[in-house]
Design a protein around this motif. Structure first.
Motif, mmCIF file in Angstrom:
data_model
loop_
_atom_site.group_PDB
_atom_site.id
_atom_site.type_symbol
_atom_site.label_atom_id
_atom_site.label_comp_id
_atom_site.label_asym_id
_atom_site.label_seq_id
_atom_site.Cartn_x
_atom_site.Cartn_y
_atom_site.Cartn_z
ATOM 1 N N GLY A 52 0.803 -1.215 0.000
ATOM 2 C CA GLY A 52 0.000 0.000 0.000
ATOM 3 C C GLY A 52 0.833 1.261 0.000
ATOM 4 N N ALA A 53 0.128 2.384 0.233
ATOM 5 C CA ALA A 53 0.770 3.691 0.207
ATOM 6 C C ALA A 53 1.714 3.848 1.393
ATOM 7 C CB ALA A 53 -0.283 4.795 0.235
ATOM 8 N N GLU A 54 2.772 4.633 1.185
ATOM 9 C CA GLU A 54 3.714 4.878 2.259
ATOM 10 C C GLU A 54 3.078 5.738 3.342
ATOM 11 O OE1 GLU A 54 7.499 6.359 1.328
ATOM 12 O OE2 GLU A 54 8.136 4.580 0.218
ATOM 13 N N PRO A 55 3.413 5.475 4.603
ATOM 14 C CA PRO A 55 2.860 6.289 5.694
ATOM 15 C C PRO A 55 3.455 7.691 5.704
ATOM 16 C CG PRO A 55 4.475 4.739 6.528
ATOM 17 C CD PRO A 55 4.287 4.395 5.083
ATOM 18 N N ALA A 56 2.767 8.597 6.359
ATOM 19 C CA ALA A 56 3.273 9.959 6.495
ATOM 20 C C ALA A 56 4.605 9.942 7.238
ATOM 21 C CB ALA A 56 2.261 10.824 7.234
ATOM 22 N N ARG A 57 5.462 10.907 6.928
ATOM 23 C CA ARG A 57 6.814 10.916 7.478
ATOM 24 C C ARG A 57 6.861 11.195 8.969
ATOM 25 N NH1 ARG A 57 11.208 11.232 3.881
ATOM 26 N NH2 ARG A 57 10.567 10.986 1.709
ATOM 27 N N ASP A 58 5.808 11.763 9.542
ATOM 28 C CA ASP A 58 5.800 12.009 10.981
ATOM 29 C C ASP A 58 4.872 11.045 11.712
ATOM 30 O OD1 ASP A 58 3.405 12.968 10.065
ATOM 31 O OD2 ASP A 58 3.528 14.907 11.081
ATOM 32 N N SER A 59 4.450 9.973 11.040
ATOM 33 C CA SER A 59 3.578 8.981 11.683
ATOM 34 C C SER A 59 4.447 7.915 12.335
ATOM 35 C CB SER A 59 2.638 8.350 10.649
ATOM 36 O OG SER A 59 3.387 7.689 9.657
ATOM 37 N N VAL A 60 4.800 8.143 13.582
ATOM 38 C CA VAL A 60 5.716 7.262 14.291
ATOM 39 C C VAL A 60 5.014 6.689 15.519
ATOM 40 C CG1 VAL A 60 7.952 7.076 15.430
ATOM 41 C CG2 VAL A 60 7.652 8.672 13.527
ATOM 42 N N PRO A 61 4.806 5.377 15.586
ATOM 43 C CA PRO A 61 4.219 4.803 16.797
ATOM 44 C C PRO A 61 5.202 4.905 17.957
ATOM 45 C CG PRO A 61 4.934 3.059 15.328
ATOM 46 C CD PRO A 61 5.110 4.356 14.579
ATOM 47 N N PRO A 62 4.704 4.992 19.202
ATOM 48 C CA PRO A 62 5.611 5.105 20.355
ATOM 49 C C PRO A 62 6.530 3.903 20.523
ATOM 50 C CG PRO A 62 3.370 5.708 20.952
ATOM 51 C CD PRO A 62 3.296 5.109 19.591
ATOM 52 N N ALA A 63 6.109 2.748 20.034
ATOM 53 C CA ALA A 63 6.967 1.562 20.018
ATOM 54 C C ALA A 63 6.876 0.958 18.629
ATOM 55 C CB ALA A 63 6.523 0.545 21.069
ATOM 56 N N GLY A 64 7.955 0.347 18.180
ATOM 57 C CA GLY A 64 7.981 -0.199 16.839
ATOM 58 C C GLY A 64 6.969 -1.306 16.647
ATOM 59 N N PRO A 65 6.518 -1.519 15.424
ATOM 60 C CA PRO A 65 5.570 -2.594 15.145
ATOM 61 C C PRO A 65 6.213 -3.958 15.357
ATOM 62 C CG PRO A 65 6.408 -1.673 13.106
ATOM 63 C CD PRO A 65 6.918 -0.794 14.205
ATOM 64 N N THR A 66 5.410 -4.932 15.733
ATOM 65 C CA THR A 66 5.904 -6.298 15.867
ATOM 66 C C THR A 66 6.136 -6.887 14.483
ATOM 67 O OG1 THR A 66 4.766 -6.646 17.969
ATOM 68 C CG2 THR A 66 5.377 -8.612 16.725
ATOM 69 N N ILE A 67 7.362 -7.332 14.225
ATOM 70 C CA ILE A 67 7.701 -7.984 12.960
ATOM 71 C C ILE A 67 7.635 -9.492 13.182
ATOM 72 C CG2 ILE A 67 9.484 -8.339 11.216
ATOM 73 C CD1 ILE A 67 10.513 -5.562 11.787
ATOM 74 N N VAL A 68 6.846 -10.173 12.357
ATOM 75 C CA VAL A 68 6.700 -11.628 12.469
ATOM 76 C C VAL A 68 7.342 -12.272 11.251
ATOM 77 C CG1 VAL A 68 5.103 -13.561 12.726
ATOM 78 C CG2 VAL A 68 4.554 -11.343 13.757
ATOM 79 N N LEU A 69 8.350 -13.104 11.478
ATOM 80 C CA LEU A 69 9.049 -13.823 10.424
ATOM 81 C C LEU A 69 8.844 -15.323 10.602
ATOM 82 C CD1 LEU A 69 12.445 -11.859 10.460
ATOM 83 C CD2 LEU A 69 10.382 -11.354 9.136
ATOM 84 N N ARG A 70 9.217 -16.071 9.572
ATOM 85 C CA ARG A 70 9.063 -17.518 9.611
ATOM 86 C C ARG A 70 10.442 -18.181 9.600
ATOM 87 N NH1 ARG A 70 4.622 -20.008 9.342
ATOM 88 N NH2 ARG A 70 3.540 -18.197 8.462
ATOM 89 N N MET A 125 13.195 3.770 19.216
ATOM 90 C CA MET A 125 13.692 2.968 18.108
ATOM 91 C C MET A 125 13.951 1.531 18.554
ATOM 92 S SD MET A 125 16.080 5.579 15.873
ATOM 93 C CE MET A 125 16.652 4.251 14.819
ATOM 94 N N TYR A 126 12.850 0.788 18.758
ATOM 95 C CA TYR A 126 12.896 -0.612 19.167
ATOM 96 C C TYR A 126 11.569 -1.265 18.820
ATOM 97 C CZ TYR A 126 10.218 1.255 23.097
ATOM 98 O OH TYR A 126 9.271 1.894 23.866
ATOM 99 N N GLY A 127 11.570 -2.581 18.762
ATOM 100 C CA GLY A 127 10.333 -3.318 18.507
ATOM 101 C C GLY A 127 10.533 -4.798 18.749
ATOM 102 N N ALA A 128 9.441 -5.536 18.805
ATOM 103 C CA ALA A 128 9.486 -6.986 18.990
ATOM 104 C C ALA A 128 9.681 -7.669 17.646
ATOM 105 C CB ALA A 128 8.203 -7.477 19.649
ATOM 106 N N LEU A 129 10.503 -8.699 17.634
ATOM 107 C CA LEU A 129 10.764 -9.500 16.448
ATOM 108 C C LEU A 129 10.441 -10.952 16.811
ATOM 109 C CD1 LEU A 129 11.933 -9.806 13.577
ATOM 110 C CD2 LEU A 129 14.196 -10.006 14.613
ATOM 111 N N LEU A 130 9.374 -11.486 16.243
ATOM 112 C CA LEU A 130 8.921 -12.833 16.563
ATOM 113 C C LEU A 130 9.128 -13.741 15.358
ATOM 114 C CD1 LEU A 130 5.549 -12.027 18.385
ATOM 115 C CD2 LEU A 130 7.888 -11.997 19.300
ATOM 116 N N VAL A 131 9.676 -14.915 15.610
ATOM 117 C CA VAL A 131 9.886 -15.908 14.554
ATOM 118 C C VAL A 131 9.050 -17.135 14.896
ATOM 119 C CG1 VAL A 131 11.563 -17.318 13.323
ATOM 120 C CG2 VAL A 131 12.227 -15.050 14.151
ATOM 121 N N VAL A 132 8.226 -17.571 13.942
ATOM 122 C CA VAL A 132 7.367 -18.740 14.145
ATOM 123 C C VAL A 132 7.843 -19.875 13.257
ATOM 124 C CG1 VAL A 132 5.381 -17.326 14.792
ATOM 125 C CG2 VAL A 132 5.710 -17.964 12.397
ATOM 126 N N ASP A 133 7.489 -21.096 13.641
ATOM 127 C CA ASP A 133 7.875 -22.262 12.862
ATOM 128 C C ASP A 133 7.068 -22.355 11.575
ATOM 129 O OD1 ASP A 133 9.901 -23.369 14.469
ATOM 130 O OD2 ASP A 133 8.417 -24.217 15.834
#
Length: 377
Positions: free
Chosen positions: A136-154, A235-243
């Motif tokens: 989708g469209a890129e977010p606004a340049r000042d749209s910063v959540p207080p904590a980074g989004p959770t990244i889910v990898l496999r 500048m931090y966030g959760a990084l979760l890896v699932v099987d």
């Protein structure tokens, strides 16, 4: 692997069945630990304290000159990453007899991680943080959540994360706890090999971090440039890896991410000072993924009623499963240091109200999270 633990007075050596894996370990004054590590990847690595002030560039002693500067003296390049204090550099050389690490030719999943800032988030100070952009469209340049989004990898699936720096200062991202090659590890001016060193991500520039998560678990991603300020401001966030074949169930997997709240060194839980309640059901087993990435506080987690602690079962530390004898029910209290992740299973046995208390060990701040347990159905 942790082989022993103790104090300056005595030491406990663990049997093979008692040994556990760890990436980051809190050491209180006078504590001792013995760890065993087998290097598997060529390149430069760091062994360092994760209390940001203990490795801050502010600890670098100024140079003193009795006379005028020598002609060959060069000014310090502040665009480069600098650490001092409790930090040790490690060089891992190639070993022809070593078993090569597994590789894959599968096409990587592609993500974009934007580093942005929001003005006046902490009074007059900006907040810095991450925004995940996959479609989708890129977010606004000042749209910063207080904590980074959770990244889910496999696990086993290659990923290529393009990190885009929209700050006015250099940046970098470290994938904390994940085993990967040295170059994308995220320490600018150090990660890599002499022939290929990771540069800092300059303003309006980008860097592609490519790796294959080798194991599932709870990890962290965070800044590795000017850590005290950048991690402290978001500048931090959760990084979760699932099987492979599994999905993350947000009703079961509850991430409790504790980070900084700007230059006042307060704390936020999932980016909030007043996080919403956790709603649970009797008889259902939940996985609480507790993450401490606050820059300079020892954080205690406790789950309790008005009369005492609840009981939970520790199941993983820093993304590695615990030995069976350590995965037993115990009072729900845990003291952590920055950079630690701990997974617990909790099964409510009766309806009622509890509190997940998240507080500094010393006088500082306290964030309670209401836990509401209802009957199933």
């Amino acid at each position: 692997r942790e082989d022993s633990r103790g104090t300056w007075a005595a030491d406990t050596v663990y049997s093979p069945a008692e040994q556990r894996l760890a990436v980051t370990e809190l050491m209180l004054p006078g504590a001792t630990n013995t760890f065993r590590w087998v290097p598997e990847r060529v390149g430069n690595w760091l062994f360092h304290c994760h209390f940001s002030f203990h490795v801050s560039h502010h600890l670098i002693l100024p140079e003193r000159h009795s006379g005028p500067l020598l002609p060959e003296a060069q000014p310090i390049d502040h665009s480069q990453h600098r650490m001092a204090g409790l930090v040790l550099g490690l060089h891992v050389l190639a070993n022809p007899a070593a078993k090569p690490t597994a590789t894959t030719t599968a096409a990587p999943r592609k993500l974009r991680l934007l580093i942005q800032s929001a003005p006046n988030r902490f009074d007059k100070e900006p907040g810095m943080g991450f925004v995940l952009h996959e479609n989708g469209a890129e977010p606004a340049r000042d749209s910063v959540p207080p904590a980074g989004p959770t990244i889910v990898l496999r696990r086993g699936q290659p990923v290529a994360i393009t990190v885009v720096n929209r700050l006015n200062e250099p940046a970098a991202v470290h994938w904390h706890g994940i085993e990967l090659e040295s170059f994308p590890d995220g320490v600018p001016g150090w990660s890599g090999t002499p022939a290929r060193i990771m540069p800092p991500i300059a303003p309006r520039d980008s860097f592609v971090a490519e790796f294959v998560p080798p194991r599932s678990g709870t990890f962290i991603y965070h800044s590795h440039t000017n850590e005290l300020a950048q991690i402290g401001s978001g500048m931090y966030g959760a990084l979760l890896v699932v099987d492979s074949g599994q999905t993350l169930d947000p009703q079961i997997d509850r991430v409790i991410l504790v980070g900084g709240a700007g230059p006042r060194f307060d704390g936020l839980v999932n980016g909030m000072r007043e996080p919403p309640p956790l709603d649970l059901e009797v008889g259902r087993t939940y996985r609480l993924r507790l993450i401490n990435i606050n820059v300079d506080w020892r954080i205690a987690f406790s789950l309790a009623t008005d009369t005492g602690y609840a009981r939970w079962r520790p199941v993983a530390k820093d993304g590695a499963d615990l030995p069976p004898h350590q995965a037993r029910l115990m009072p729900a209290y845990l003291l952590t240091g920055p950079g630690e992740t701990n997974d617990f299973e909790f099964t409510p046995i009766e309806p009622g109200n509890l509190r997940l208390n998240i507080t500094t060990q010393r006088t500082g701040w306290h964030v309670p999270v209401a836990v509401r347990v209802r009957k199933s159905g």
